[in-house]
Design an enzyme around this catalytic site. Structure first.
Site, PDB file in Angstrom:
ATOM      1  CG  HIS A  96      -1.794  -1.191   1.343  1.00  0.00           C
ATOM      2  ND1 HIS A  96      -3.102  -1.173   0.902  1.00  0.00           N
ATOM      3  CD2 HIS A  96      -1.585  -2.452   1.812  1.00  0.00           C
ATOM      4  CE1 HIS A  96      -3.656  -2.375   1.113  1.00  0.00           C
ATOM      5  NE2 HIS A  96      -2.753  -3.162   1.664  1.00  0.00           N
ATOM      6  CG  HIS A 105      -3.425 -10.609   3.676  1.00  0.00           C
ATOM      7  ND1 HIS A 105      -4.689 -11.142   3.681  1.00  0.00           N
ATOM      8  CD2 HIS A 105      -3.579  -9.291   3.383  1.00  0.00           C
ATOM      9  CE1 HIS A 105      -5.560 -10.200   3.413  1.00  0.00           C
ATOM     10  NE2 HIS A 105      -4.910  -9.065   3.219  1.00  0.00           N
ATOM     11  CG  ASP A 151      -0.978  -6.360   3.807  1.00  0.00           C
ATOM     12  OD1 ASP A 151      -1.213  -5.338   3.135  1.00  0.00           O
ATOM     13  OD2 ASP A 151      -1.828  -6.883   4.546  1.00  0.00           O
TER      14      ASP A 151
HETATM   15  O1  DOR Z   1      -4.008  -4.586   7.950  1.00  0.00           O
HETATM   16  C1  DOR Z   1      -4.436  -4.185   6.867  1.00  0.00           C
HETATM   17  N1  DOR Z   1      -4.167  -2.941   6.403  1.00  0.00           N
HETATM   18  N2  DOR Z   1      -5.195  -4.999   6.129  1.00  0.00           N
HETATM   19  C2  DOR Z   1      -5.829  -4.579   5.036  1.00  0.00           C
HETATM   20  O2  DOR Z   1      -6.478  -5.377   4.397  1.00  0.00           O
HETATM   21  C3  DOR Z   1      -5.749  -3.156   4.612  1.00  0.00           C
HETATM   22  C4  DOR Z   1      -4.470  -2.594   5.071  1.00  0.00           C
HETATM   23  C5  DOR Z   1      -4.392  -1.083   4.894  1.00  0.00           C
HETATM   24  O3  DOR Z   1      -4.688  -0.604   3.800  1.00  0.00           O
HETATM   25  O4  DOR Z   1      -3.982  -0.402   5.819  1.00  0.00           O
HETATM   26 ZN    ZN Z   2      -3.110  -5.120   2.064  1.00  0.00          ZN
HETATM   27 ZN    ZN Z   3      -5.897  -7.255   2.917  1.00  0.00          ZN
END
Ligand code: DOR
Ligand code: ZN
Ligand code: ZN
Length: 462
Positions: A88, A256, A325
């Protein structure tokens, strides 16, 4: 490779930019990695890698060059550049959490030369127009190769447009769809998957089937919040999606995963691939009583027993990929009660050192690390000219010092998110340099390439 269905789309754009100190000329891209132990797909052989115009020109024991820029890599392992298919990077209106320049600096510092960005941004990446907009902004700021996932949408014409824009997948975020989408309706998912298959785009999923479930959390602690998101939701999502996927005959990448049973089901199913994260492999829920928000993400950390079986099954080859992630937030946002704290932790700068530590402890063969962090990600997302150190492949290389011991210190991150559930962890094995298309981006603790030195990747539609 000429046959690659991934085009380096923005390189011309980068070159046509007004010349600044970040503009890149082809000549600047000739580079020699001298005297490394080079991973040939099975083992290491001593040699040098000559990269010309962004691609590997030659790998040989000795290369006589005519004064091109070089790095002395003796004592270092040269691996194909790592590919993180789940990050992200935020930017746009969430640039205060992370932006393309800082997120891709973090990627390079972590040995990742290619990253694929998730669509839950503000505005969300839910149309071809938005993909193109993100590609343009990223071209000016990225330091590594970056591609974009888009949100799963229900309109088949938009799905076609997304494929033409070069989206790498359609992401279905089951807990709370990014674009309006009826996740409770199997037919709606099947229709979307059929349209995705039609244009050759895989679907990626956050597999937690929690819509319509009451929050059963007792109290507002992080352990209770983790307990409220039980493994049952993952099991339900995986079983349901595998059923729908089979009918639609669509490729689905499950993000994940936290359970051995999920990996087993997916590895036994065609067109299905899986991903696990370092935090679910190495940390368990009990840690939440001490680190609280620093360890809060979804899916949440699981019991110690569940964690161990996830690690065992990953080491046994049941997962297709490891992804970070990387999910940056500000400390101010995170440091709140569990119901207010946004889930997610940064991971780009900790993933490789943590995995190399497993290699040094002889728990993980290096061949498996390369498979999970480079070869399989490239295969799953059609990055045909990546993940191999051989003539004609892209000049993306990570130089690793396998022996170097360090301690994870989030205050030194290039990411804006300066916290980590791994703070204080001792690691063995570190990134020495990251080279993207023959250009050194990170070297010995420093970012040495300017914003926009990387490229935007578009997925081919075939
Ligand atoms: O822990 C997470 N953070 N899981 C997700 O699916 C979204 C992500 C985020 O965008 O911060
Ligand atoms: Zn994610
Ligand atoms: Zn996710």
């Amino acid at each position: 490779m000429e046959s690659s269905c991934v085009r380096i789309a923005q390189r011309n754009l980068a070159r046509s930019k007004t010349r600044t100190d970040t503009a890149v000329d082809l000549e600047d891209r000739n580079f020699l990695v001298k005297d490394a132990d080079v991973w040939n797909g099975r083992a290491f052989t001593r040699g040098s890698i000559l990269i010309e115009n962004g691609r590997i020109k030659r790998i040989a024991r000795r290369i006589i060059d005519n004064g091109v820029e070089r790095t002395n890599a003796s004592g270092l392992k040269a691996l194909p550049g790592l590919i993180d298919v789940h990050v992200h990077l935020r930017d746009m209106e969430l640039a205060y959490k992370e932006d393309f320049a800082t997120g891709t600096a973090a990627a390079a510092a972590g040995g990742f030369t290619t990253v694929l960005d998730m669509p839950n941004t503000v505005p969300p990446t839910n149309s071809a127009r938005r993909v193109i907009e993100k590609q343009k902004v990223a071209a000016q700021k990225t330091r590594v190769n970056v591609g974009f996932h888009a949100a799963a949408v229900s309109d088949s014409d938009e799905i076609e447009a997304l494929a033409h824009a070069g989206a790498f997948s359609l992401k279905l975020y089951m807990p709370k769809p990014i674009a309006p989408f009826d996740v409770e309706n199997d037919q709606a998912i099947e229709k979307m998957m059929r349209a995705a298959r039609h244009v050759g785009t895989p679907v990626t999923v956050h597999a937690e089937d929690i819509v319509g479930t009451e929050n059963t959390s007792q109290g507002d602690g992080f352990e209770q919040a983790a307990d409220a998101r039980s493994p049952i939701f993952e099991t339900r999502a995986v079983e349901r999606l595998l059923r729908i996927q089979k009918k639609a005959r669509c490729s689905v990448h499950y993000c994940h995963l936290t359970l051995r049973s999920s990996l087993t089901k997916i590895s036994g199913s065609t067109r299905s691939t899986s991903e696990v994260t370092p935090h679910h492999l190495l940390l368990s829920k009990k840690l939440l009583s001490t680190i609280g928000w620093r360890g809060w993400m979804v899916p949440p950390l699981r019991s110690e027993e569940t964690r161990q079986s996830l690690l065992e099954s990953t080491l046994a080859g049941l997962s297709s990929a490891i992804a970070s992630d990387h999910a940056p937030h500000t400390i101010k946002e995170k440091d709140q009660s569990a119901s207010k704290s946004p889930p997610g932790v940064p991971g780009l700068e900790t993933t490789l050192p943590l995995m190399l530590t497993l290699v040094n402890r002889q728990q993980m063969p290096l061949s498996l690390l390369v498979k999970l962090l480079s070869e399989n990600p490239a295969r799953i997302f059609g990055l045909k000219s990546k993940a191999k150190l051989q003539k004609g492949a892209d000049g993306d290389v990570v130089l690793v010092d396998l022996k170097k011991k360090s301690k994870i210190d989030s205050s030194k991150f290039f990411s804006k998110a300066k916290f980590s559930p791994f703070d204080g962890f001792k690691t063995q094995g570190a990134v020495h340099s990251s080279i993207v298309s023959g250009k050194v981006v990170y070297k010995e603790g420093e970012i040495v390439a300017g914003e926009g030195s990387g490229s935007v990747l578009r997925s081919g539609s075939g």
